[in-house]
Design a protein around this motif. Structure first.
Motif, PDB file in Angstrom:
ATOM      1  N   ILE A  65     -55.426 -10.302  26.515  1.00  0.00           N
ATOM      2  CA  ILE A  65     -55.586  -9.586  27.789  1.00  0.00           C
ATOM      3  C   ILE A  65     -55.487 -10.537  28.980  1.00  0.00           C
ATOM      4  N   GLY A  66     -54.447 -10.369  29.782  1.00  0.00           N
ATOM      5  CA  GLY A  66     -54.334 -11.098  31.047  1.00  0.00           C
ATOM      6  C   GLY A  66     -54.128 -12.593  30.913  1.00  0.00           C
ATOM      7  N   THR A  67     -53.336 -12.997  29.930  1.00  0.00           N
ATOM      8  CA  THR A  67     -53.063 -14.433  29.782  1.00  0.00           C
ATOM      9  C   THR A  67     -51.737 -14.665  29.074  1.00  0.00           C
ATOM     10  N   ASN A  68     -51.049 -15.737  29.493  1.00  0.00           N
ATOM     11  CA  ASN A  68     -49.881 -16.169  28.719  1.00  0.00           C
ATOM     12  C   ASN A  68     -50.195 -17.457  27.962  1.00  0.00           C
ATOM     13  N   ALA A  69     -51.411 -17.984  28.149  1.00  0.00           N
ATOM     14  CA  ALA A  69     -51.943 -19.106  27.356  1.00  0.00           C
ATOM     15  C   ALA A  69     -50.877 -20.140  26.993  1.00  0.00           C
ATOM     16  N   PHE A 118     -47.079  -3.986  22.923  1.00  0.00           N
ATOM     17  CA  PHE A 118     -47.141  -4.568  24.263  1.00  0.00           C
ATOM     18  C   PHE A 118     -47.428  -3.479  25.282  1.00  0.00           C
ATOM     19  N   LEU A 119     -48.577  -3.600  25.964  1.00  0.00           N
ATOM     20  CA  LEU A 119     -48.958  -2.654  27.011  1.00  0.00           C
ATOM     21  C   LEU A 119     -48.797  -3.348  28.351  1.00  0.00           C
ATOM     22  N   GLN A 120     -47.776  -2.941  29.093  1.00  0.00           N
ATOM     23  CA  GLN A 120     -47.447  -3.630  30.343  1.00  0.00           C
ATOM     24  C   GLN A 120     -48.198  -3.006  31.512  1.00  0.00           C
ATOM     25  N   GLY A 121     -48.931  -3.861  32.240  1.00  0.00           N
ATOM     26  CA  GLY A 121     -49.669  -3.383  33.397  1.00  0.00           C
ATOM     27  C   GLY A 121     -50.886  -4.241  33.662  1.00  0.00           C
ATOM     28  N   GLU A 122     -51.680  -3.819  34.641  1.00  0.00           N
ATOM     29  CA  GLU A 122     -52.877  -4.580  34.996  1.00  0.00           C
ATOM     30  C   GLU A 122     -53.985  -4.330  33.979  1.00  0.00           C
ATOM     31  N   ALA A 134     -53.340 -10.597  11.454  1.00  0.00           N
ATOM     32  CA  ALA A 134     -53.815  -9.693  12.518  1.00  0.00           C
ATOM     33  C   ALA A 134     -52.660  -8.962  13.197  1.00  0.00           C
ATOM     34  N   LYS A 135     -52.920  -7.717  13.580  1.00  0.00           N
ATOM     35  CA  LYS A 135     -52.016  -6.994  14.468  1.00  0.00           C
ATOM     36  C   LYS A 135     -52.340  -7.428  15.898  1.00  0.00           C
ATOM     37  N   ILE A 136     -51.317  -7.742  16.681  1.00  0.00           N
ATOM     38  CA  ILE A 136     -51.514  -8.257  18.036  1.00  0.00           C
ATOM     39  C   ILE A 136     -51.209  -7.174  19.068  1.00  0.00           C
ATOM     40  N   ILE A 137     -52.229  -6.857  19.880  1.00  0.00           N
ATOM     41  CA  ILE A 137     -52.049  -5.953  21.022  1.00  0.00           C
ATOM     42  C   ILE A 137     -52.096  -6.813  22.280  1.00  0.00           C
ATOM     43  N   GLU A 138     -51.048  -6.755  23.076  1.00  0.00           N
ATOM     44  CA  GLU A 138     -50.977  -7.592  24.281  1.00  0.00           C
ATOM     45  C   GLU A 138     -50.978  -6.734  25.540  1.00  0.00           C
ATOM     46  N   ILE A 139     -51.864  -7.097  26.478  1.00  0.00           N
ATOM     47  CA  ILE A 139     -51.942  -6.421  27.780  1.00  0.00           C
ATOM     48  C   ILE A 139     -51.655  -7.454  28.859  1.00  0.00           C
ATOM     49  N   PHE A 190     -59.025 -11.835  23.455  1.00  0.00           N
ATOM     50  CA  PHE A 190     -58.692 -13.170  23.976  1.00  0.00           C
ATOM     51  C   PHE A 190     -58.261 -12.980  25.423  1.00  0.00           C
ATOM     52  N   THR A 191     -59.079 -13.460  26.365  1.00  0.00           N
ATOM     53  CA  THR A 191     -58.822 -13.131  27.772  1.00  0.00           C
ATOM     54  C   THR A 191     -58.509 -14.355  28.633  1.00  0.00           C
ATOM     55  N   GLY A 192     -57.779 -14.070  29.718  1.00  0.00           N
ATOM     56  CA  GLY A 192     -57.448 -15.113  30.683  1.00  0.00           C
ATOM     57  C   GLY A 192     -57.614 -14.596  32.101  1.00  0.00           C
ATOM     58  N   ALA A 193     -57.050 -15.316  33.042  1.00  0.00           N
ATOM     59  CA  ALA A 193     -57.263 -15.039  34.471  1.00  0.00           C
ATOM     60  C   ALA A 193     -56.928 -13.608  34.871  1.00  0.00           C
TER      61      ALA A 193
END
Length: 247
Positions: free
Chosen positions: A188-192, A229-233, A209-214, A22-25
């Motif tokens: 990935i890359g969204t706070n939606a 939670f994977l913090q970074g670009e 589902a297991k949630i992986i957030e970048i 699930f991607t964003g900006a």
């Protein structure tokens, strides 16, 4: 970067039967596309009024001038970055089933992803406001604004969701169906923060589902539903995930 967390995320992806992204900006920033919100966001420099459907319908020329400047003069040259490419390779190797995106930039498809659900439409297509005929953007000569329909001479609009317009029904339906099927869900890359997009990761979590957030910083997802939670670009972290998956 937290190596243990990264390895934990890759382990989840390896074991998963149905992974959805699930991607964003944030995923397209490394491709030179600025986000809409935040410190360097588009809405800090430009009023979003030109993307309100009521404004477009009343003043299509004014709206189109801004749309051309912001989207069509820049997006056409944008290329996918490593994050888009890793997702496409994950799909090819059966580590990923589909991508749900809030982006209109078409970069997932350009990178090679086949199953992409565009919640907010795409700049690549134009639709007639009168007869609903659809055209590829290459049909229109944007030196002459606003572009008009070949069939009925109605005004063409980018086939992306403007403010106060509904989400395309098919994309919305399939996005929620994919979220329900997922046993691993990558944010990935969204706070939606906008509905209904904000409900899609929550739906995945509710269905186990297991949630992986970048993301570059914590979001409301981090505290409420995220497992890893994977913090970074996005580009940097997806590059590392790609390496660990031997893509």
């Amino acid at each position: 970067m937290d190596t243990a967390k990264l390895e934990s995320a890759v382990k989840l992806i390896r074991k998963a039967k149905y992974t959805v992204a699930f991607t964003g900006a944030g995923i397209s920033v490394a491709s030179g596309i600025p986000p809409f919100r935040g410190k360097n966001g588009l809405w800090n420099k430009t009023s979003p009024i030109f993307l309100e459907i009521e404004f477009f319908n009343k003043k299509p020329l004014q709206s189109w001038k801004k749309i051309k400047e912001i989207f069509y003069d820049s997006l056409g040259d944008a290329e996918p970055n490593i994050a888009h490419e890793v997702l496409a390779k994950m799909e090819k190797r059966s580590f990923l089933e589909s991508v749900i995106t809030q982006n209109i930039d078409h970069l997932h498809q350009k990178a090679g992803s086949k199953y992409v659900y565009e919640l907010h439409g795409t700049y690549k297509q134009l639709v007639c406001t009168e007869c609903s005929s659809e055209y590829d953007m290459s049909f229109a000569d944007l030196n002459y604004l606003p572009p008009t329909c070949y069939i009925c001479k109605g005004i063409l609009k980018p086939d992306m969701v403007f403010f106060n317009e509904p989400i395309p029904p098919f994309a919305k339906k399939r996005s929620f169906e994919e979220a329900e099927k997922a046993d691993v869900f990558l944010i990935i890359g969204t706070n939606a923060e906008v509905l209904p997009a904000a409900d899609i990761p929550v739906t995945a979590k509710k269905h186990g589902a297991k949630i992986i957030e970048i993301n570059i910083k914590e979001t409301h997802f981090t505290r409420e539903i995220t497992d890893v939670f994977l913090q970074g670009e996005a580009a940097e972290i997806m590059k590392q995930i790609g390496k660990l998956l031997y893509l």
